[in-house]
Design a protein around this motif. Sequence first.
Motif, short mmCIF file in Angstrom:
data_model
loop_
_atom_site.label_atom_id
_atom_site.label_comp_id
_atom_site.label_asym_id
_atom_site.label_seq_id
_atom_site.Cartn_x
_atom_site.Cartn_y
_atom_site.Cartn_z
N ILE A 246 47.23 44.46 37.76
CA ILE A 246 46.04 43.67 38.10
C ILE A 246 46.29 43.03 39.46
CG2 ILE A 246 44.61 41.68 37.50
CD1 ILE A 246 45.21 42.26 34.56
N ARG A 247 45.40 43.27 40.38
CA ARG A 247 45.49 42.70 41.73
C ARG A 247 44.80 41.35 41.73
NH1 ARG A 247 48.02 42.61 46.52
NH2 ARG A 247 46.62 42.24 48.21
N VAL A 248 45.44 40.35 42.34
CA VAL A 248 44.89 39.00 42.44
C VAL A 248 44.49 38.75 43.89
CG1 VAL A 248 45.39 36.54 42.16
CG2 VAL A 248 46.37 38.19 40.56
N MET A 249 43.27 38.26 44.11
CA MET A 249 42.82 37.95 45.47
C MET A 249 41.85 36.78 45.44
SD MET A 249 40.51 41.37 45.92
CE MET A 249 41.27 42.31 44.62
N LYS A 250 41.52 36.29 46.61
CA LYS A 250 40.55 35.19 46.72
C LYS A 250 39.44 35.66 47.66
CE LYS A 250 41.93 30.86 46.67
NZ LYS A 250 42.47 29.54 47.08
N ILE A 251 38.20 35.58 47.19
CA ILE A 251 37.04 35.97 47.99
C ILE A 251 36.07 34.80 48.01
CG2 ILE A 251 35.12 37.58 48.21
CD1 ILE A 251 36.82 39.66 46.73
N ILE B 20 47.98 28.59 39.52
CA ILE B 20 48.42 29.76 40.27
C ILE B 20 48.12 31.02 39.47
CG2 ILE B 20 50.39 30.85 41.40
CD1 ILE B 20 51.75 28.02 41.22
N TRP B 21 47.49 31.97 40.14
CA TRP B 21 47.22 33.29 39.56
C TRP B 21 48.17 34.28 40.20
CZ3 TRP B 21 43.51 34.08 35.78
CH2 TRP B 21 42.65 33.00 35.54
N LEU B 22 48.92 35.03 39.37
CA LEU B 22 49.94 35.94 39.87
C LEU B 22 49.71 37.35 39.35
CD1 LEU B 22 51.81 33.22 38.55
CD2 LEU B 22 53.01 34.02 40.54
N GLY B 23 49.77 38.33 40.24
CA GLY B 23 49.67 39.73 39.85
C GLY B 23 51.05 40.30 39.62
N VAL C 20 39.62 36.26 42.27
CA VAL C 20 39.09 37.53 41.80
C VAL C 20 40.26 38.38 41.32
CG1 VAL C 20 37.86 39.64 42.45
CG2 VAL C 20 37.12 37.43 43.37
N LEU C 21 40.12 38.97 40.15
CA LEU C 21 41.11 39.89 39.60
C LEU C 21 40.50 41.29 39.62
CD1 LEU C 21 42.26 37.82 36.49
CD2 LEU C 21 43.14 37.72 38.82
N ALA C 22 41.32 42.28 39.91
CA ALA C 22 40.82 43.65 39.99
C ALA C 22 41.79 44.60 39.32
CB ALA C 22 40.62 44.05 41.44
#
Length: 198
Positions: free
Chosen positions: A171-176, A132-135, A181-183
Amino acid sequence: MVYIMLHKGRNFYLGTNQGIYRMNSINDDLTMIPNSADQNWYLKDFDGQIFGGSNNFAMNIINDRAIPIPGTAGSTCIRRCTINGKDILLNISYVDLNIFVKNNLGKWVLSHKIKGFSNPIKNFEVDQDGSIWLGHMYRGAYHLWLSDDLRSIHRVEFIPRLSPNNSGKQIRVMKIQGNIVLADEHKLYVVSNIKQEG
């Protein structure tokens, strides 16, 4: 301010910073859902159950009423995912990570709080390996793995920044296209690239 909209049957549900509103598509009637007066972050439909998340609790929308889910303290994001082979709803909040499972009647119910992690989380994604990736709400991101029974944290890594000159930022966490993807304020980083560079 409207954060989210959910369409179900003849109704549109609008999650706002003041409450959840129901708009009937036949007569354009707009009414606030009782018990929903708060900052509302999401509205999701899982197998016919409408979930909402606010600053105070996760909730079910039943018969156009917000019903708080006991044991939840604020709720910023919820997703259906598979972790360690188990089909669950993972709910995150300002303090806790919670697991929902289906009961014998096929309804999603709160099962337990995950032990060993307490941080204000804004959003998350689940990687292909079930990690799990969490922002974080204010700074950095976390990458964590759950125990086999999903009751505690097996391992956790903190990512304070994505670039040397961007310390202490969100840091924003998303899936593309299936990739995590981290931004930050400057760039997008595909996780596989970060792993290769680190």
